[in-house]
Scaffold this motif. Sequence first.
Motif, PDB file in Angstrom:
ATOM      1  N   ARG A  22       2.206  74.504  27.546  1.00 29.68           N
ATOM      2  CA  ARG A  22       1.156  73.848  26.759  1.00 29.68           C
ATOM      3  C   ARG A  22       0.724  74.738  25.594  1.00 29.68           C
ATOM      4  NH1 ARG A  22      -4.388  72.744  26.138  1.00 29.68           N
ATOM      5  NH2 ARG A  22      -4.844  70.494  26.087  1.00 29.68           N
ATOM      6  N   ALA A  23       0.522  76.010  25.877  1.00 29.32           N
ATOM      7  CA  ALA A  23       0.112  76.939  24.818  1.00 29.32           C
ATOM      8  C   ALA A  23       1.191  77.051  23.741  1.00 29.32           C
ATOM      9  CB  ALA A  23      -0.187  78.308  25.415  1.00 29.32           C
ATOM     10  N   ALA A  24       2.462  77.087  24.155  1.00 25.09           N
ATOM     11  CA  ALA A  24       3.562  77.162  23.186  1.00 25.09           C
ATOM     12  C   ALA A  24       3.613  75.906  22.329  1.00 25.09           C
ATOM     13  CB  ALA A  24       4.889  77.357  23.918  1.00 25.09           C
ATOM     14  N   ALA A  25       3.462  74.732  22.965  1.00 29.98           N
ATOM     15  CA  ALA A  25       3.489  73.475  22.224  1.00 29.98           C
ATOM     16  C   ALA A  25       2.372  73.418  21.187  1.00 29.98           C
ATOM     17  CB  ALA A  25       3.386  72.302  23.195  1.00 29.98           C
ATOM     18  N   LEU A  26       1.173  73.836  21.577  1.00 32.37           N
ATOM     19  CA  LEU A  26       0.039  73.827  20.645  1.00 32.37           C
ATOM     20  C   LEU A  26       0.267  74.793  19.484  1.00 32.37           C
ATOM     21  CD1 LEU A  26      -2.915  73.682  23.196  1.00 32.37           C
ATOM     22  CD2 LEU A  26      -2.311  71.913  21.527  1.00 32.37           C
ATOM     23  N   ALA A  27       0.819  75.963  19.784  1.00 36.20           N
ATOM     24  CA  ALA A  27       1.056  76.946  18.726  1.00 36.20           C
ATOM     25  C   ALA A  27       2.132  76.472  17.756  1.00 36.20           C
ATOM     26  CB  ALA A  27       1.455  78.290  19.347  1.00 36.20           C
ATOM     27  N   LEU A  28       3.202  75.899  18.286  1.00 31.39           N
ATOM     28  CA  LEU A  28       4.263  75.387  17.418  1.00 31.39           C
ATOM     29  C   LEU A  28       3.745  74.252  16.543  1.00 31.39           C
ATOM     30  CD1 LEU A  28       7.215  75.380  19.980  1.00 31.39           C
ATOM     31  CD2 LEU A  28       6.913  76.970  18.077  1.00 31.39           C
ATOM     32  N   ALA A  29       2.938  73.373  17.132  1.00 33.65           N
ATOM     33  CA  ALA A  29       2.368  72.257  16.370  1.00 33.65           C
ATOM     34  C   ALA A  29       1.426  72.768  15.288  1.00 33.65           C
ATOM     35  CB  ALA A  29       1.643  71.303  17.312  1.00 33.65           C
ATOM     36  N   ALA A  30       0.587  73.760  15.622  1.00 34.48           N
ATOM     37  CA  ALA A  30      -0.334  74.323  14.640  1.00 34.48           C
ATOM     38  C   ALA A  30       0.412  74.962  13.478  1.00 34.48           C
ATOM     39  CB  ALA A  30      -1.249  75.349  15.302  1.00 34.48           C
ATOM     40  N   ALA A  31       1.644  75.438  13.750  1.00 33.84           N
ATOM     41  CA  ALA A  31       2.469  76.040  12.698  1.00 33.84           C
ATOM     42  C   ALA A  31       3.254  74.993  11.920  1.00 33.84           C
ATOM     43  CB  ALA A  31       3.410  77.070  13.302  1.00 33.84           C
ATOM     44  N   GLY A  32       3.055  73.704  12.247  1.00 33.50           N
ATOM     45  CA  GLY A  32       3.660  72.633  11.468  1.00 33.50           C
ATOM     46  C   GLY A  32       4.790  71.875  12.106  1.00 33.50           C
ATOM     47  N   ALA A  33       5.248  72.302  13.284  1.00 33.44           N
ATOM     48  CA  ALA A  33       6.381  71.622  13.922  1.00 33.44           C
ATOM     49  C   ALA A  33       5.947  70.303  14.548  1.00 33.44           C
ATOM     50  CB  ALA A  33       6.990  72.514  14.993  1.00 33.44           C
ATOM     51  N   HIS A  34       6.859  69.350  14.556  1.00 39.79           N
ATOM     52  CA  HIS A  34       6.668  68.136  15.364  1.00 39.79           C
ATOM     53  C   HIS A  34       7.190  68.466  16.755  1.00 39.79           C
ATOM     54  CE1 HIS A  34       6.329  63.868  16.384  1.00 39.79           C
ATOM     55  NE2 HIS A  34       7.425  64.086  17.096  1.00 39.79           N
ATOM     56  N   VAL A  35       6.316  68.397  17.747  1.00 39.59           N
ATOM     57  CA  VAL A  35       6.665  68.833  19.097  1.00 39.59           C
ATOM     58  C   VAL A  35       7.073  67.641  19.956  1.00 39.59           C
ATOM     59  CG1 VAL A  35       5.789  69.885  21.215  1.00 39.59           C
ATOM     60  CG2 VAL A  35       5.173  70.845  18.996  1.00 39.59           C
ATOM     61  N   ILE A  36       8.251  67.754  20.553  1.00 33.87           N
ATOM     62  CA  ILE A  36       8.698  66.810  21.570  1.00 33.87           C
ATOM     63  C   ILE A  36       8.346  67.446  22.905  1.00 33.87           C
ATOM     64  CG2 ILE A  36      10.679  65.565  22.529  1.00 33.87           C
ATOM     65  CD1 ILE A  36      12.019  65.992  19.733  1.00 33.87           C
ATOM     66  N   ALA A  37       7.266  66.972  23.502  1.00 31.62           N
ATOM     67  CA  ALA A  37       6.697  67.595  24.691  1.00 31.62           C
ATOM     68  C   ALA A  37       7.257  66.952  25.947  1.00 31.62           C
ATOM     69  CB  ALA A  37       5.178  67.475  24.666  1.00 31.62           C
ATOM     70  N   VAL A  38       7.926  67.753  26.765  1.00 31.86           N
ATOM     71  CA  VAL A  38       8.583  67.267  27.977  1.00 31.86           C
ATOM     72  C   VAL A  38       7.853  67.820  29.201  1.00 31.86           C
ATOM     73  CG1 VAL A  38      10.747  67.213  29.290  1.00 31.86           C
ATOM     74  CG2 VAL A  38      10.799  67.227  26.779  1.00 31.86           C
ATOM     75  N   ALA A  39       7.452  66.919  30.095  1.00 27.56           N
ATOM     76  CA  ALA A  39       6.816  67.321  31.347  1.00 27.56           C
ATOM     77  C   ALA A  39       6.804  66.127  32.281  1.00 27.56           C
ATOM     78  CB  ALA A  39       5.390  67.834  31.117  1.00 27.56           C
ATOM     79  N   ARG A  40       6.503  66.378  33.550  1.00 27.44           N
ATOM     80  CA  ARG A  40       6.510  65.296  34.535  1.00 27.44           C
ATOM     81  C   ARG A  40       5.238  64.459  34.512  1.00 27.44           C
ATOM     82  NH1 ARG A  40       7.580  68.337  40.020  1.00 27.44           N
ATOM     83  NH2 ARG A  40       6.091  69.735  39.003  1.00 27.44           N
ATOM     84  N   THR A  41       4.126  65.040  34.077  1.00 24.05           N
ATOM     85  CA  THR A  41       2.824  64.404  34.244  1.00 24.05           C
ATOM     86  C   THR A  41       2.377  63.700  32.972  1.00 24.05           C
ATOM     87  OG1 THR A  41       2.257  66.211  35.755  1.00 24.05           O
ATOM     88  CG2 THR A  41       0.462  64.777  35.032  1.00 24.05           C
ATOM     89  N   GLN A  42       2.334  62.372  33.001  1.00 19.99           N
ATOM     90  CA  GLN A  42       1.971  61.576  31.839  1.00 19.99           C
ATOM     91  C   GLN A  42       0.559  61.897  31.359  1.00 19.99           C
ATOM     92  OE1 GLN A  42       3.845  59.073  30.177  1.00 19.99           O
ATOM     93  NE2 GLN A  42       2.146  58.937  28.710  1.00 19.99           N
ATOM     94  N   GLY A  43      -0.400  61.969  32.297  1.00 20.53           N
ATOM     95  CA  GLY A  43      -1.780  62.207  31.906  1.00 20.53           C
ATOM     96  C   GLY A  43      -1.968  63.525  31.184  1.00 20.53           C
ATOM     97  N   ALA A  44      -1.344  64.582  31.696  1.00 17.34           N
ATOM     98  CA  ALA A  44      -1.461  65.897  31.061  1.00 17.34           C
ATOM     99  C   ALA A  44      -0.778  65.908  29.695  1.00 17.34           C
ATOM    100  CB  ALA A  44      -0.867  66.968  31.960  1.00 17.34           C
ATOM    101  N   LEU A  45       0.311  65.177  29.558  1.00 15.12           N
ATOM    102  CA  LEU A  45       0.967  65.059  28.252  1.00 15.12           C
ATOM    103  C   LEU A  45       0.052  64.368  27.246  1.00 15.12           C
ATOM    104  CD1 LEU A  45       4.651  64.111  29.152  1.00 15.12           C
ATOM    105  CD2 LEU A  45       3.884  66.220  28.045  1.00 15.12           C
ATOM    106  N   GLU A  46      -0.650  63.346  27.693  1.00 19.20           N
ATOM    107  CA  GLU A  46      -1.562  62.636  26.789  1.00 19.20           C
ATOM    108  C   GLU A  46      -2.710  63.531  26.347  1.00 19.20           C
ATOM    109  OE1 GLU A  46      -2.583  59.174  29.021  1.00 19.20           O
ATOM    110  OE2 GLU A  46      -0.672  58.162  28.621  1.00 19.20           O
ATOM    111  N   GLU A  47      -3.190  64.394  27.246  1.00 20.74           N
ATOM    112  CA  GLU A  47      -4.226  65.351  26.866  1.00 20.74           C
ATOM    113  C   GLU A  47      -3.696  66.350  25.836  1.00 20.74           C
ATOM    114  OE1 GLU A  47      -5.572  67.145  30.456  1.00 20.74           O
ATOM    115  OE2 GLU A  47      -6.486  65.302  31.236  1.00 20.74           O
ATOM    116  N   LEU A  48      -2.448  66.787  26.020  1.00 21.61           N
ATOM    117  CA  LEU A  48      -1.813  67.667  25.038  1.00 21.61           C
ATOM    118  C   LEU A  48      -1.694  66.968  23.695  1.00 21.61           C
ATOM    119  CD1 LEU A  48      -0.157  70.200  24.185  1.00 21.61           C
ATOM    120  CD2 LEU A  48       1.862  69.030  25.095  1.00 21.61           C
ATOM    121  N   ASP A  49      -1.283  65.711  23.715  1.00 18.38           N
ATOM    122  CA  ASP A  49      -1.137  64.937  22.479  1.00 18.38           C
ATOM    123  C   ASP A  49      -2.472  64.858  21.734  1.00 18.38           C
ATOM    124  OD1 ASP A  49       0.371  63.233  20.666  1.00 18.38           O
ATOM    125  OD2 ASP A  49      -0.768  61.558  21.497  1.00 18.38           O
TER     126      ASP A  49
END
Length: 247
Positions: A22-49
Motif C-alpha cells: 500500500r505504501a509503495a502504491a501511494l508513493a508511486l502514484a504521488a510520483a505520477g505513475a498510474h498504479v495497477i493495484a493487485v490484491a485479494r481484498t476488494q474493500g481495501a483496494l477501494e480504500e487505496l483508490d
Amino acid sequence: MADRILEGRVAVVTGASRGIGRAAALALAAAGAHVIAVARTQGALEELDDAIRTAGSSATLVPLDVTDSDGIDRLGAAIDARWKRLDILVGNAGILGALMPIGHITPKVWGQVMDVNVTANWRLIRSLDPLLRLSDAGRAIFVSSGAANKCTAYWGPYSVSKAALEALVRTYAAETTSTAIRAMLLNPGPLRTAMRRSAMPGEDPETLKTPDDLAPHFVRLASPTWTETGKIFDFPTDRLLTPQAPQ
C-alpha cells in the motif's frame, strides 16, 4: 506536490492493499505513475483508490489472488490491450507461513508459501516481461528479506522462498542486461507490519520504522534514471548489496 518523476508511467503493485504494498502504491502514484493495484481484498483496494485519488493520481484496481496463474496471464493481456507496455513491476505480495521445525511443516503450508513467494513472481515475470521490454525504462522490483541469508531456526519455508526469489530475480536481471529493463531486490528489514507482528508478537512496534519510511525507495528504484540491476537494496543499512558469486 511531490516531484512527479514517474509522470505518465504505468506500474503494477502486488499485495497493494496494506503494509509495504500500500505504501509503495501511494508513493508511486504521488510520483505520477498510474498504479495497477493487485490484491485479494476488494474493500481495501477501494480504500487505496480513494487515497490515490485524493492525492491527485489514478489507479486501476485488480482484485486477484497472485496464485491464480490464469488471472496473472489475463492481467498481462489487459495491460497490453490498454497501455501496450508496462514501465514498473513491484512484486510485493508474500506470506510468512508457519514458524516451526522443517520436519513438522505440512506439504500444504510449504506449497502455499512457495506458491505466493516464488511461483507467483515467476508467473508475473513470465506474463509481464514482454510488456516491460516495450518500456523505454522497464523497472522490476521484488521485495525480499534478510531471512534469505539468515536461515533462522523455524523460519524454513519463508527463508527458502526468499532465497529462491533472490535467485529468480538475479537470473532475470542477468537475462535482461542488454535491454532497458533493470531488475532489483529490496530488503525492507523489520518494519511495522502485520506480518512482523505475527512473527514477533512480543516486539514493541514503536521501535520499528514504517512502510511509509521505506516507500520513497520504491520510487527511486522505479525511476528511469536508475541504472543498477541484479542487486539488493538493503533498507536497514541504506546500501546496495552485490550478491557474491561462488568461487
